[in-house]
Design an enzyme around this catalytic site. Structure first.
Site, PDB file in Angstrom:
ATOM      1  N   MET A   1       0.856  -1.186   0.000  1.00 31.16           N
ATOM      2  CA  MET A   1       0.000   0.000   0.000  1.00 31.16           C
ATOM      3  C   MET A   1       0.890   1.233   0.000  1.00 31.16           C
ATOM      4  O   MET A   1       1.529   1.540   1.010  1.00 31.16           O
ATOM      5  CB  MET A   1      -0.910  -0.008   1.223  1.00 31.16           C
ATOM      6  CG  MET A   1      -2.009   1.022   1.193  1.00 31.16           C
ATOM      7  SD  MET A   1      -3.294   0.687  -0.025  1.00 31.16           S
ATOM      8  CE  MET A   1      -4.095  -0.726   0.706  1.00 31.16           C
ATOM      9  N   CYS A   2       0.974   1.920  -1.106  1.00 28.50           N
ATOM     10  CA  CYS A   2       1.888   3.061  -1.270  1.00 28.50           C
ATOM     11  C   CYS A   2       1.403   4.273  -0.470  1.00 28.50           C
ATOM     12  O   CYS A   2       0.286   4.297   0.056  1.00 28.50           O
ATOM     13  CB  CYS A   2       1.990   3.434  -2.750  1.00 28.50           C
ATOM     14  SG  CYS A   2       2.429   2.051  -3.825  1.00 28.50           S
TER      15      CYS A   2
END
Length: 262
Positions: A1-2
Protein backbone atom coordinates in the site's frame (compact mmCIF):
# COMPACT_ATOMS: atom_id res chain seq x y z
CA UNK A 1 0.00 0.00 0.00
CA UNK A 2 1.89 3.06 -1.27
CA UNK A 3 1.88 6.59 0.12
CA UNK A 4 1.28 9.50 -2.26
CA UNK A 5 1.26 13.29 -2.23
CA UNK A 6 0.23 16.07 -4.61
CA UNK A 7 0.87 19.83 -4.40
CA UNK A 8 -0.69 22.72 -6.31
CA UNK A 9 0.25 26.34 -5.60
CA UNK A 10 3.10 28.81 -5.87
CA UNK A 11 6.38 27.43 -7.16
CA UNK A 12 8.51 26.00 -4.34
CA UNK A 13 11.56 23.76 -4.07
CA UNK A 14 10.77 20.06 -3.96
CA UNK A 15 12.61 19.53 -0.68
CA UNK A 16 9.92 21.57 1.11
CA UNK A 17 7.51 18.77 0.24
CA UNK A 18 9.68 15.66 0.13
CA UNK A 19 12.17 16.16 2.94
CA UNK A 20 11.49 19.04 5.32
CA UNK A 21 8.01 18.13 6.74
CA UNK A 22 8.24 16.15 9.99
CA UNK A 23 6.12 13.37 8.45
CA UNK A 24 7.46 13.68 4.91
CA UNK A 25 7.27 10.92 2.30
CA UNK A 26 10.78 9.94 3.36
CA UNK A 27 9.51 9.31 6.90
CA UNK A 28 6.36 7.64 5.58
CA UNK A 29 8.52 5.21 3.63
CA UNK A 30 9.79 3.61 6.85
CA UNK A 31 7.29 4.79 9.48
CA UNK A 32 3.80 5.16 7.94
CA UNK A 33 0.92 5.80 10.32
CA UNK A 34 -2.21 4.96 8.33
CA UNK A 35 -1.35 2.04 6.05
CA UNK A 36 -3.91 -0.77 6.03
CA UNK A 37 -1.56 -3.28 4.35
CA UNK A 38 2.22 -3.70 4.54
CA UNK A 39 4.76 -2.22 6.92
CA UNK A 40 7.20 -0.29 4.72
CA UNK A 41 7.30 1.59 1.43
CA UNK A 42 10.76 0.48 0.37
CA UNK A 43 10.15 -0.75 -3.20
CA UNK A 44 11.12 2.43 -4.97
CA UNK A 45 9.68 5.90 -5.35
CA UNK A 46 8.94 8.55 -7.94
CA UNK A 47 8.49 12.30 -8.29
CA UNK A 48 6.77 14.17 -11.12
CA UNK A 49 6.68 17.93 -11.59
CA UNK A 50 5.71 20.59 -14.12
CA UNK A 51 7.85 23.45 -15.38
CA UNK A 52 6.89 26.62 -13.57
CA UNK A 53 7.11 28.82 -16.70
CA UNK A 54 6.83 26.65 -19.82
CA UNK A 55 3.98 24.53 -21.23
CA UNK A 56 6.02 21.36 -21.57
CA UNK A 57 5.30 17.72 -20.66
CA UNK A 58 6.04 17.03 -16.99
CA UNK A 59 9.35 15.71 -15.73
CA UNK A 60 9.79 12.54 -13.69
CA UNK A 61 12.51 11.07 -11.51
CA UNK A 62 12.19 7.45 -10.39
CA UNK A 63 14.30 4.88 -8.62
CA UNK A 64 13.85 1.31 -7.34
CA UNK A 65 15.90 2.18 -4.24
CA UNK A 66 14.08 3.08 -1.03
CA UNK A 67 13.66 6.85 -1.06
CA UNK A 68 15.92 7.18 2.00
CA UNK A 69 18.80 5.51 0.09
CA UNK A 70 18.79 7.60 -3.08
CA UNK A 71 22.07 9.58 -3.22
CA UNK A 72 20.79 12.18 -5.70
CA UNK A 73 17.35 13.11 -4.40
CA UNK A 74 18.50 15.60 -1.77
CA UNK A 75 20.50 17.69 -4.25
CA UNK A 76 17.83 17.52 -6.94
CA UNK A 77 14.99 18.47 -4.60
CA UNK A 78 16.88 21.53 -3.34
CA UNK A 79 17.49 22.66 -6.92
CA UNK A 80 14.14 21.94 -8.63
CA UNK A 81 11.14 24.22 -8.14
CA UNK A 82 7.58 23.70 -9.31
CA UNK A 83 4.02 24.80 -8.64
CA UNK A 84 2.59 21.33 -9.31
CA UNK A 85 4.23 18.22 -7.86
CA UNK A 86 3.20 14.57 -7.50
CA UNK A 87 5.27 12.07 -5.52
CA UNK A 88 4.96 8.62 -4.00
CA UNK A 89 6.80 5.89 -2.14
CA UNK A 90 6.02 2.33 -3.21
CA UNK A 91 5.06 -0.81 -1.38
CA UNK A 92 4.93 -3.38 -4.19
CA UNK A 93 1.96 -5.71 -4.40
CA UNK A 94 3.26 -9.30 -4.06
CA UNK A 95 4.03 -10.72 -7.49
CA UNK A 96 4.45 -7.33 -9.18
CA UNK A 97 8.16 -6.75 -9.77
CA UNK A 98 10.39 -4.03 -8.35
CA UNK A 99 11.41 -2.38 -11.61
CA UNK A 100 11.70 1.20 -12.82
CA UNK A 101 8.91 0.57 -15.33
CA UNK A 102 6.63 -0.17 -12.37
CA UNK A 103 7.54 3.00 -10.45
CA UNK A 104 5.07 5.85 -10.37
CA UNK A 105 4.07 8.47 -11.35
CA UNK A 106 3.17 7.28 -14.84
CA UNK A 107 3.16 9.97 -17.52
CA UNK A 108 1.49 10.44 -20.90
CA UNK A 109 1.48 13.79 -22.69
CA UNK A 110 0.78 16.31 -19.89
CA UNK A 111 -0.91 13.81 -17.60
CA UNK A 112 0.71 12.43 -14.46
CA UNK A 113 -0.95 9.52 -12.65
CA UNK A 114 -0.42 7.73 -9.34
CA UNK A 115 -2.35 4.89 -7.69
CA UNK A 116 -2.36 3.78 -4.07
CA UNK A 117 -4.15 0.47 -3.75
CA UNK A 118 -4.39 -2.97 -5.29
CA UNK A 119 -6.47 -5.39 -7.35
CA UNK A 120 -6.41 -8.78 -5.64
CA UNK A 121 -4.64 -11.43 -7.73
CA UNK A 122 -4.45 -8.93 -10.57
CA UNK A 123 -2.58 -11.05 -13.14
CA UNK A 124 -5.01 -13.94 -12.72
CA UNK A 125 -8.17 -11.85 -12.55
CA UNK A 126 -8.66 -8.40 -14.08
CA UNK A 127 -5.54 -7.90 -16.19
CA UNK A 128 -7.06 -9.44 -19.33
CA UNK A 129 -10.48 -7.91 -18.69
CA UNK A 130 -8.94 -4.43 -18.52
CA UNK A 131 -6.74 -4.99 -21.59
CA UNK A 132 -9.76 -6.18 -23.59
CA UNK A 133 -11.41 -2.78 -23.03
CA UNK A 134 -8.46 -0.70 -24.22
CA UNK A 135 -8.05 0.83 -27.65
CA UNK A 136 -4.64 0.28 -29.25
CA UNK A 137 -3.32 3.74 -28.34
CA UNK A 138 -4.10 3.28 -24.66
CA UNK A 139 -2.80 -0.27 -24.60
CA UNK A 140 0.58 0.82 -25.96
CA UNK A 141 1.04 3.12 -22.96
CA UNK A 142 1.59 0.09 -20.70
CA UNK A 143 5.30 -0.58 -20.19
CA UNK A 144 5.30 -2.48 -16.89
CA UNK A 145 3.27 -5.14 -15.12
CA UNK A 146 1.36 -3.35 -12.37
CA UNK A 147 -2.36 -3.08 -11.80
CA UNK A 148 -1.70 0.65 -11.35
CA UNK A 149 -0.44 1.19 -14.90
CA UNK A 150 -3.32 -0.82 -16.35
CA UNK A 151 -5.75 1.41 -14.44
CA UNK A 152 -3.92 4.42 -15.91
CA UNK A 153 -4.34 2.99 -19.42
CA UNK A 154 -8.06 2.49 -18.78
CA UNK A 155 -8.37 6.11 -17.64
CA UNK A 156 -6.57 7.30 -20.79
CA UNK A 157 -8.88 5.15 -22.89
CA UNK A 158 -11.94 6.95 -21.52
CA UNK A 159 -10.26 10.36 -21.69
CA UNK A 160 -9.23 9.89 -25.33
CA UNK A 161 -12.87 9.15 -26.16
CA UNK A 162 -13.92 12.59 -24.86
CA UNK A 163 -10.86 14.83 -24.37
CA UNK A 164 -13.05 17.92 -24.16
CA UNK A 165 -14.46 16.68 -20.85
CA UNK A 166 -12.63 17.16 -17.53
CA UNK A 167 -10.33 14.40 -16.35
CA UNK A 168 -12.55 13.58 -13.40
CA UNK A 169 -15.18 12.28 -15.83
CA UNK A 170 -12.70 9.75 -17.18
CA UNK A 171 -11.67 8.90 -13.61
CA UNK A 172 -15.30 8.30 -12.64
CA UNK A 173 -15.79 5.98 -15.63
CA UNK A 174 -12.60 4.12 -14.75
CA UNK A 175 -13.67 3.51 -11.16
CA UNK A 176 -17.15 2.46 -12.26
CA UNK A 177 -15.67 -0.06 -14.69
CA UNK A 178 -13.31 -1.42 -12.04
CA UNK A 179 -16.23 -1.82 -9.64
CA UNK A 180 -18.27 -3.74 -12.20
CA UNK A 181 -15.37 -6.01 -13.14
CA UNK A 182 -14.42 -6.68 -9.53
CA UNK A 183 -18.01 -7.38 -8.53
CA UNK A 184 -18.40 -9.89 -11.37
CA UNK A 185 -15.48 -11.88 -9.95
CA UNK A 186 -16.14 -11.07 -6.27
CA UNK A 187 -12.75 -9.40 -5.95
CA UNK A 188 -11.40 -6.85 -3.52
CA UNK A 189 -9.71 -3.76 -4.91
CA UNK A 190 -8.82 -0.26 -3.78
CA UNK A 191 -8.11 2.77 -5.93
CA UNK A 192 -6.90 5.94 -4.32
CA UNK A 193 -5.76 7.79 -7.43
CA UNK A 194 -4.07 11.15 -7.94
CA UNK A 195 -3.76 12.74 -11.39
CA UNK A 196 -2.83 16.14 -12.79
CA UNK A 197 -2.39 18.05 -16.03
CA UNK A 198 -0.23 20.69 -14.34
CA UNK A 199 -3.16 23.05 -13.77
CA UNK A 200 -5.45 20.94 -11.58
CA UNK A 201 -5.29 18.04 -9.14
CA UNK A 202 -7.89 15.26 -9.21
CA UNK A 203 -7.96 12.54 -6.57
CA UNK A 204 -10.16 9.62 -5.62
CA UNK A 205 -10.67 7.79 -2.35
CA UNK A 206 -12.34 4.54 -3.31
CA UNK A 207 -12.39 0.81 -2.60
CA UNK A 208 -14.65 -2.21 -2.81
CA UNK A 209 -14.66 -2.39 0.99
CA UNK A 210 -14.49 -0.11 4.00
CA UNK A 211 -12.38 1.45 5.32
CA UNK A 212 -10.97 2.95 2.12
CA UNK A 213 -7.24 3.75 2.11
CA UNK A 214 -6.57 7.06 3.84
CA UNK A 215 -6.56 10.39 1.97
CA UNK A 216 -6.41 13.95 3.32
CA UNK A 217 -6.18 17.49 1.98
CA UNK A 218 -4.97 20.84 3.29
CA UNK A 219 -5.50 24.34 1.87
CA UNK A 220 -3.88 27.68 2.75
CA UNK A 221 -1.72 26.46 5.61
CA UNK A 222 0.35 29.31 7.11
CA UNK A 223 3.55 27.54 6.04
CA UNK A 224 2.26 27.05 2.47
CA UNK A 225 -0.23 29.86 1.75
CA UNK A 226 -2.27 29.89 -1.47
CA UNK A 227 -1.60 26.17 -1.97
CA UNK A 228 -3.34 22.81 -1.63
CA UNK A 229 -1.75 19.50 -0.64
CA UNK A 230 -3.46 16.13 -1.10
CA UNK A 231 -1.75 13.25 0.70
CA UNK A 232 -2.24 9.73 2.01
CA UNK A 233 -1.08 10.95 5.41
CA UNK A 234 -0.69 14.51 6.77
CA UNK A 235 2.85 15.75 6.21
CA UNK A 236 2.84 18.01 9.27
CA UNK A 237 0.51 19.30 11.96
CA UNK A 238 -2.25 21.46 10.47
CA UNK A 239 -5.91 21.79 9.64
CA UNK A 240 -6.08 18.68 7.44
CA UNK A 241 -9.45 17.44 6.18
CA UNK A 242 -10.14 13.77 5.58
CA UNK A 243 -11.54 13.09 2.13
CA UNK A 244 -14.86 11.19 2.30
CA UNK A 245 -14.89 7.56 1.27
CA UNK A 246 -16.15 6.78 -2.26
CA UNK A 247 -15.53 10.27 -3.58
CA UNK A 248 -13.59 12.28 -6.15
CA UNK A 249 -11.85 15.49 -5.08
CA UNK A 250 -10.98 18.16 -7.63
CA UNK A 251 -8.63 21.10 -6.99
CA UNK A 252 -9.04 23.80 -9.64
CA UNK A 253 -6.28 26.17 -10.73
CA UNK A 254 -7.76 28.84 -8.44
CA UNK A 255 -7.58 26.28 -5.59
CA UNK A 256 -11.35 25.89 -5.39
CA UNK A 257 -12.06 22.38 -4.07
CA UNK A 258 -15.01 20.30 -5.22
CA UNK A 259 -15.93 16.85 -3.84
CA UNK A 260 -18.41 14.55 -5.54
CA UNK A 261 -19.60 11.08 -4.53
CA UNK A 262 -18.86 8.06 -6.70
Amino acid sequence: MCRLMGYLGPSISLDRLLDKPEHSLIVQSYQPREMTAGLLNADGFGVGWYHSQQETPPFTYKNILPIWNDPNLSSLSRYIESGCVLANVRSATPGLGVDVSNCQPFQQDRILFMHNGFIKNFRQTLRKAICDRLDDTSHQVIQGTTDSEHIFALLLHYWYQAPEKPLEEALHQTLTTLSELAESQQLEFSANILISNGKRLIASRFASHSPNPSLHWLRDDPTLPDAVIVASEPLFAGDWTTCPESSILTVEDDLDIQIRPI
